[in-house]
Design a protein around this motif. Structure first.
Motif, PDB file in Angstrom:
ATOM      1  N   GLN A 155       0.813  -1.216   0.000  1.00  0.00           N
ATOM      2  CA  GLN A 155       0.000   0.000   0.000  1.00  0.00           C
ATOM      3  C   GLN A 155       0.851   1.274   0.000  1.00  0.00           C
ATOM      4  O   GLN A 155       0.307   2.372   0.130  1.00  0.00           O
ATOM      5  CB  GLN A 155      -0.925   0.009   1.230  1.00  0.00           C
ATOM      6  CG  GLN A 155      -1.804  -1.222   1.363  1.00  0.00           C
ATOM      7  CD  GLN A 155      -2.659  -1.463   0.143  1.00  0.00           C
ATOM      8  OE1 GLN A 155      -3.206  -0.523  -0.428  1.00  0.00           O
ATOM      9  NE2 GLN A 155      -2.782  -2.718  -0.269  1.00  0.00           N
ATOM     10  N   HIS A 157       2.583   4.027  -1.779  1.00  0.00           N
ATOM     11  CA  HIS A 157       2.461   4.566  -3.135  1.00  0.00           C
ATOM     12  C   HIS A 157       3.793   4.834  -3.818  1.00  0.00           C
ATOM     13  O   HIS A 157       3.907   4.711  -5.032  1.00  0.00           O
ATOM     14  CB  HIS A 157       1.632   5.852  -3.102  1.00  0.00           C
ATOM     15  CG  HIS A 157       2.248   6.950  -2.291  1.00  0.00           C
ATOM     16  ND1 HIS A 157       2.074   7.061  -0.930  1.00  0.00           N
ATOM     17  CD2 HIS A 157       3.053   7.980  -2.651  1.00  0.00           C
ATOM     18  CE1 HIS A 157       2.710   8.113  -0.481  1.00  0.00           C
ATOM     19  NE2 HIS A 157       3.331   8.694  -1.497  1.00  0.00           N
ATOM     20  N   TRP A 160       5.198   1.922  -5.863  1.00  0.00           N
ATOM     21  CA  TRP A 160       4.521   1.763  -7.153  1.00  0.00           C
ATOM     22  C   TRP A 160       4.923   2.872  -8.125  1.00  0.00           C
ATOM     23  O   TRP A 160       5.090   2.626  -9.323  1.00  0.00           O
ATOM     24  CB  TRP A 160       3.004   1.759  -6.947  1.00  0.00           C
ATOM     25  CG  TRP A 160       2.521   0.539  -6.246  1.00  0.00           C
ATOM     26  CD1 TRP A 160       2.192   0.403  -4.930  1.00  0.00           C
ATOM     27  CD2 TRP A 160       2.330  -0.757  -6.830  1.00  0.00           C
ATOM     28  NE1 TRP A 160       1.817  -0.881  -4.650  1.00  0.00           N
ATOM     29  CE2 TRP A 160       1.884  -1.617  -5.795  1.00  0.00           C
ATOM     30  CE3 TRP A 160       2.491  -1.273  -8.118  1.00  0.00           C
ATOM     31  CZ2 TRP A 160       1.591  -2.958  -6.010  1.00  0.00           C
ATOM     32  CZ3 TRP A 160       2.200  -2.606  -8.338  1.00  0.00           C
ATOM     33  CH2 TRP A 160       1.757  -3.430  -7.297  1.00  0.00           C
ATOM     34  N   ARG A 194      -1.934   2.887  -9.935  1.00  0.00           N
ATOM     35  CA  ARG A 194      -2.051   2.362  -8.563  1.00  0.00           C
ATOM     36  C   ARG A 194      -1.483   3.368  -7.567  1.00  0.00           C
ATOM     37  O   ARG A 194      -2.058   3.576  -6.488  1.00  0.00           O
ATOM     38  CB  ARG A 194      -1.330   1.021  -8.436  1.00  0.00           C
ATOM     39  CG  ARG A 194      -1.526   0.390  -7.066  1.00  0.00           C
ATOM     40  CD  ARG A 194      -1.002  -1.028  -7.016  1.00  0.00           C
ATOM     41  NE  ARG A 194      -1.211  -1.625  -5.714  1.00  0.00           N
ATOM     42  CZ  ARG A 194      -2.324  -2.201  -5.301  1.00  0.00           C
ATOM     43  NH1 ARG A 194      -3.356  -2.258  -6.126  1.00  0.00           N
ATOM     44  NH2 ARG A 194      -2.430  -2.716  -4.097  1.00  0.00           N
ATOM     45  N   ALA A 195      -0.356   3.993  -7.898  1.00  0.00           N
ATOM     46  CA  ALA A 195       0.219   5.006  -7.013  1.00  0.00           C
ATOM     47  C   ALA A 195      -0.752   6.163  -6.817  1.00  0.00           C
ATOM     48  O   ALA A 195      -0.932   6.665  -5.703  1.00  0.00           O
ATOM     49  CB  ALA A 195       1.543   5.510  -7.599  1.00  0.00           C
ATOM     50  N   LYS A 196      -1.410   6.573  -7.907  1.00  0.00           N
ATOM     51  CA  LYS A 196      -2.365   7.681  -7.824  1.00  0.00           C
ATOM     52  C   LYS A 196      -3.569   7.303  -6.968  1.00  0.00           C
ATOM     53  O   LYS A 196      -4.029   8.099  -6.137  1.00  0.00           O
ATOM     54  CB  LYS A 196      -2.815   8.064  -9.231  1.00  0.00           C
ATOM     55  CG  LYS A 196      -3.791   9.245  -9.279  1.00  0.00           C
ATOM     56  CD  LYS A 196      -4.130   9.600 -10.714  1.00  0.00           C
ATOM     57  CE  LYS A 196      -5.235  10.659 -10.760  1.00  0.00           C
ATOM     58  NZ  LYS A 196      -4.756  11.950 -10.202  1.00  0.00           N
ATOM     59  N   LEU A 198      -3.706   4.966  -4.576  1.00  0.00           N
ATOM     60  CA  LEU A 198      -3.293   4.830  -3.180  1.00  0.00           C
ATOM     61  C   LEU A 198      -3.169   6.197  -2.512  1.00  0.00           C
ATOM     62  O   LEU A 198      -3.521   6.372  -1.341  1.00  0.00           O
ATOM     63  CB  LEU A 198      -1.969   4.072  -3.098  1.00  0.00           C
ATOM     64  CG  LEU A 198      -2.034   2.569  -3.392  1.00  0.00           C
ATOM     65  CD1 LEU A 198      -0.630   1.977  -3.470  1.00  0.00           C
ATOM     66  CD2 LEU A 198      -2.842   1.848  -2.318  1.00  0.00           C
ATOM     67  N   LEU A 199      -2.681   7.167  -3.270  1.00  0.00           N
ATOM     68  CA  LEU A 199      -2.605   8.529  -2.747  1.00  0.00           C
ATOM     69  C   LEU A 199      -4.005   9.075  -2.476  1.00  0.00           C
ATOM     70  O   LEU A 199      -4.256   9.712  -1.453  1.00  0.00           O
ATOM     71  CB  LEU A 199      -1.883   9.429  -3.757  1.00  0.00           C
ATOM     72  CG  LEU A 199      -0.366   9.487  -3.667  1.00  0.00           C
ATOM     73  CD1 LEU A 199       0.193  10.276  -4.841  1.00  0.00           C
ATOM     74  CD2 LEU A 199       0.084  10.126  -2.369  1.00  0.00           C
ATOM     75  N   GLN A 214       0.502  15.384  -0.809  1.00  0.00           N
ATOM     76  CA  GLN A 214      -0.043  14.266  -1.572  1.00  0.00           C
ATOM     77  C   GLN A 214      -0.775  14.749  -2.817  1.00  0.00           C
ATOM     78  O   GLN A 214      -0.679  14.131  -3.882  1.00  0.00           O
ATOM     79  CB  GLN A 214      -0.974  13.439  -0.687  1.00  0.00           C
ATOM     80  CG  GLN A 214      -0.260  12.666   0.416  1.00  0.00           C
ATOM     81  CD  GLN A 214      -1.227  11.948   1.339  1.00  0.00           C
ATOM     82  OE1 GLN A 214      -2.393  12.324   1.450  1.00  0.00           O
ATOM     83  NE2 GLN A 214      -0.752  10.909   2.009  1.00  0.00           N
ATOM     84  N   SER A 218       0.111  13.793  -6.576  1.00  0.00           N
ATOM     85  CA  SER A 218      -0.909  13.211  -7.441  1.00  0.00           C
ATOM     86  C   SER A 218      -1.005  13.970  -8.755  1.00  0.00           C
ATOM     87  O   SER A 218      -1.161  13.375  -9.832  1.00  0.00           O
ATOM     88  CB  SER A 218      -2.262  13.224  -6.719  1.00  0.00           C
ATOM     89  OG  SER A 218      -3.259  12.624  -7.513  1.00  0.00           O
TER      90      SER A 218
END
Length: 272
Positions: A155, A157, A160, A194-196, A198-199, A214, A218
């Motif tokens: 989880q 970010h 990723w 996925r990083a976006k 999770l953020l 964050q 993003s």
């Protein structure tokens, strides 16, 4: 019935005696850079002095001199000094990296990883290897390191985000087969998205200062995604690949389906 006791009855004579007021106290005064010329009266103080000196030279950018002092610490440490040893090994590896000696930096970092006795130690070693490979743009070696880090913290970010940059770097290098290049392109988008996401999820419980950072990150991820050439050219090239040894990358039809699905998902993610 009351059970009130005087605390003094539990004090030993030794503890009572230690509470006597001091009649005098002389504070030790250290001059700037005292550790550069101080005389050590024991092995422990010698190691402490070397550590201060090594850290100072590292801080001011004298990496070769810091490296020599870190190496001297390793040679002087007793067998049980695990915490100090790990700290010095990481610093030594970073010194080698900063002077351009990648091979030695990797060797020391792997030594740090192999000497780990718990999960935190493994993450420390893997993170150091990731830093080395990122700084030297060694995407091939960095990818499996990031994949292992993701298994520890799926989880997180940044893992990723960094993995997306690695896949993107492998594609930009231009030495992949068409099918593998298409597969890596898909994975690049998957990691960034996925990083976006999770953020986005973490912002619900973040404070104002953290949330601001964050949001900025993003937006940067969104800009990276929008600047990428996502024209689905990989589909046309992948369809021409029929060589058996490339089948393990991903089937042509699967690549086409994934690319089309990501295209719709991408639009939703960017504008959500």
């Amino acid at each position: 019935m009351e059970f009130n006791f005087d605390d003094s009855i539990f004090l030993t004579e030794k503890r009572c005696a230690s509470q006597e007021k001091l009649t005098s106290y002389n504070a030790k005064i250290c001059s700037p850079l005292w550790f550069e010329d101080a005389e050590s009266d024991s092995d422990e103080s010698k190691i402490t002095q070397l550590k201060f000196s090594a850290d100072y030279h590292y801080m001011v950018g004298r990496y070769d001199k810091a490296r020599q002092k870190y190496q001297a610490i390793l040679e002087s440490l007793p067998p049980g000094g695990m915490c100090m040893r790990r700290d010095v090994l990481e610093s030594l590896s970073r010194c080698h990296l900063n002077v351009g000696n990648k091979a030695e930096a990797v060797r020391v970092a792997r030594q740090l990883f192999e000497q780990g006795t718990n999960e935190d130690h493994e993450i420390q070693g893997l993170s150091l290897l990731h830093h080395i490979y990122t700084k030297t743009e060694d995407f091939t070696e960095d990818l499996p390191i990031l994949q292992r880090l993701v298994t520890f913290h799926p989880q997180y970010h940044l893992y990723w985000l960094h993995m997306g940059a690695v896949y993107q770097g492998l594609v930009a290098r231009g030495d992949l087969s068409p099918a593998c290049e298409a597969d890596h392109h898909v994975k690049t988008f998957t990691c960034y998205l996925r990083a976006k996401l999770l953020l986005k999820f973490s912002q619900r419980t973040s404070g104002s200062f953290v949330k601001s950072n964050q949001l900025n990150l993003s937006e940067e991820i969104t800009e990276v995604i929008e600047k990428m050439d996502f024209t689905l050219d990989e589909k046309d090239r992948a369809e021409k690949v029929r060589v058996k040894k490339f089948e393990k990358c991903t089937s042509v039809n699967k690549i086409k389906d994934i690319l089309e699905a990501i295209q719709h998902f991408l639009q939703w993610c960017i504008h959500s």
